[in-house]
Enzyme design. Structure first.
Site, mmCIF file in Angstrom:
data_model
loop_
_atom_site.group_PDB
_atom_site.id
_atom_site.type_symbol
_atom_site.label_atom_id
_atom_site.label_comp_id
_atom_site.label_asym_id
_atom_site.label_seq_id
_atom_site.Cartn_x
_atom_site.Cartn_y
_atom_site.Cartn_z
ATOM 1 N N CYS A 1 -19.136 -3.126 -17.415
ATOM 2 C CA CYS A 1 -19.088 -2.769 -15.984
ATOM 3 C C CYS A 1 -20.215 -3.452 -15.216
ATOM 4 C CB CYS A 1 -19.197 -1.257 -15.812
ATOM 5 S SG CYS A 1 -19.161 -0.797 -14.073
ATOM 6 N N TYR B 1 -6.520 6.562 4.193
ATOM 7 C CA TYR B 1 -6.634 5.560 3.132
ATOM 8 C C TYR B 1 -5.885 4.281 3.507
ATOM 9 C CZ TYR B 1 -5.597 2.629 -0.715
ATOM 10 O OH TYR B 1 -5.453 1.497 -1.465
ATOM 11 N N GLU C 1 0.827 -1.212 0.000
ATOM 12 C CA GLU C 1 0.000 0.000 0.000
ATOM 13 C C GLU C 1 0.863 1.265 0.000
ATOM 14 O OE1 GLU C 1 -3.019 0.308 -0.741
ATOM 15 O OE2 GLU C 1 -3.412 -1.834 -0.692
ATOM 16 N N ASP D 1 -9.396 5.717 -2.173
ATOM 17 C CA ASP D 1 -8.311 6.459 -2.815
ATOM 18 C C ASP D 1 -8.861 7.136 -4.077
ATOM 19 O OD1 ASP D 1 -8.670 4.425 -4.625
ATOM 20 O OD2 ASP D 1 -6.577 3.768 -4.651
ATOM 21 N N CYS E 1 -13.432 1.258 -14.842
ATOM 22 C CA CYS E 1 -13.838 2.652 -14.618
ATOM 23 C C CYS E 1 -12.582 3.539 -14.640
ATOM 24 C CB CYS E 1 -14.595 2.763 -13.294
ATOM 25 S SG CYS E 1 -15.547 4.270 -13.141
HETATM 26 N N1 ADE Z 1 -3.664 0.494 -5.468
HETATM 27 C C1 ADE Z 1 -3.594 0.777 -4.163
HETATM 28 N N2 ADE Z 1 -3.588 -0.335 -3.428
HETATM 29 C C2 ADE Z 1 -3.666 -1.364 -4.288
HETATM 30 C C3 ADE Z 1 -3.690 -2.766 -4.147
HETATM 31 N N3 ADE Z 1 -3.616 -3.323 -2.957
HETATM 32 N N4 ADE Z 1 -3.792 -3.510 -5.256
HETATM 33 C C4 ADE Z 1 -3.837 -2.921 -6.451
HETATM 34 N N5 ADE Z 1 -3.807 -1.618 -6.663
HETATM 35 C C5 ADE Z 1 -3.728 -0.840 -5.587
#
Ligand code: ADE
Length: 343
Positions: free
Chosen positions: A212, A132, A51, A150, A202
């Protein structure tokens, strides 16, 4: 969520999760829907690391770093025990270097506590973890009913709800809706499914509404112009700063580098000597006497400004601070570009 929204989005979570069961991206930090269904739990260290790396960074770019970090430091205690310089060098090229400093601080706090807090509130007290990331780690690693909102999720819900007006209030409204929609029993997959929907269907330009799973409940699609959302205030144009960067090549394939101060841009990273960066280009002031020659100019864009640097090179018989190899591996992109010009 008000009553209308509750009715309108009543099937959202089921439809999204049905779609996700067949469309989930396989990513190295994920355990995948079938393993999760069997009760396999992901390692919070790996979830968190991914993350942090994925903030402002594309999946392919972050993946290379994720694999390198988890190979070198497979457990949080390994990362917590690593020397600062090694971690900063391993982060070089990923950008936003405050993330790497906070990464280390966070790893050391968690290792000292003997484990992770397992709620979003607890996680958010750690260095570098905002709302987040706290929501994402709480849901993905600990199965907590938390939302991970996010930019991708902002876009998906700005379209589903065709949100207009002040973007700040729109964001607050959609966040409340997402939080209400997180299903009690599958918060992790819900978060991953929204990430995947935002990344693969999206998308910012030309969203693929035909396939979708949420098309029937999407207000922006009904209006016919989903790509117009989210409606955000115009970004300010970035100012440009100018400066010089000096590459002094020494004996035995060495080059003069310096460690940048911990605070500020590229803080704690290895750097090349430069002039101050300012709105007007001043005359160069070389770090030593010598046969300095100008190689050209490079441009690099940071979050708040663009930088143009005139690149200068000189050679000396004396040994310099780092090998070219160490420099090309440990320098942040702006300096790696300059070094490349000189070699
Ligand atoms: N963008 C932010 N966190 C993510 C995740 N765990 N997997 C894919 N894209 C991401």
């Amino acid at each position: 969520m008000n009553m209308d929204e509750k009715l309108h989005f009543a099937d959202l979570s089921d439809q999204l999760l049905d779609w996700y069961a067949g469309a989930a991206r396989e990513l190295p930090w994920r355990i995948g829907p079938s393993a999760r269904a069997k009760g396999v739990k992901p390692d919070p260290y790996r979830v968190w690391l991914a993350e942090i790396m994925l903030q402002q960074t594309t999946v392919p770019h972050a993946t290379r770093y994720y694999q390198d970090f988890t190979r070198r430091w497979p457990k949080i205690e390994d990362l917590a025990g690593a020397p600062d310089e090694d971690v900063m060098a391993a982060w070089a090229g990923l950008g936003y270097y405050a993330r790497a400093r906070n990464l280390l601080k966070c790893a050391r706090e968690v290792a000292a506590m003997g484990g992770w807090p397992d709620t979003a509130e607890g996680l958010q007290k750690l260095p570098g973890i905002g709302p987040y990331t706290a929501g994402a780690v709480a849901a993905l690693a600990f199965g907590r009913r938390a939302a991970a909102v996010d930019g991708n999720v902002d876009r998906v819900f700005a379209r589903l709800m065709a949100l207009t007006g002040d973007w700040k209030s729109a964001k607050a409204r959609l966040k409340a809706v997402v939080e209400d929609l997180v299903p009690e029993d599958r918060p992790a997959e819900f978060a991953e499914a929204l990430m995947d929907l935002g990344a693969t269907i999206c998308t910012p330009k030309s969203p693929n509404c035909l396939i979708c799973p949420l098309r029937e409940m999407c207000a922006a699609r009904k209006e016919g112009r989903p790509e117009l959302y989210p409606i955000k205030p115009k970004k300010q144009a970035k100012p440009t700063r100018h400066g010089h960067v000096y590459i002094l090549l020494g004996e035995a394939d060495t080059v003069l580098t310096e460690r940048r101060p911990d605070k500020g841009l590229l803080g704690g990273m290895l750097g090349l000597p430069t002039s101050p960066w300012s709105s007007e280009l001043a005359a160069p002031e070389f770090p030593s006497e010598g046969n300095w020659s100008e190689l050209g100019e490079l441009r690099h864009v940071f979050t708040h400004f663009a930088l143009t640097l005139k690149v200068w090179r000189a050679e000396t018989d004396e040994r310099q601070s780092t090998t070219r190899q160490q420099a090309s591996e440990g320098l942040p992109s702006v300096f790696a570009k300059a070094l490349k010009l000189a070699l």
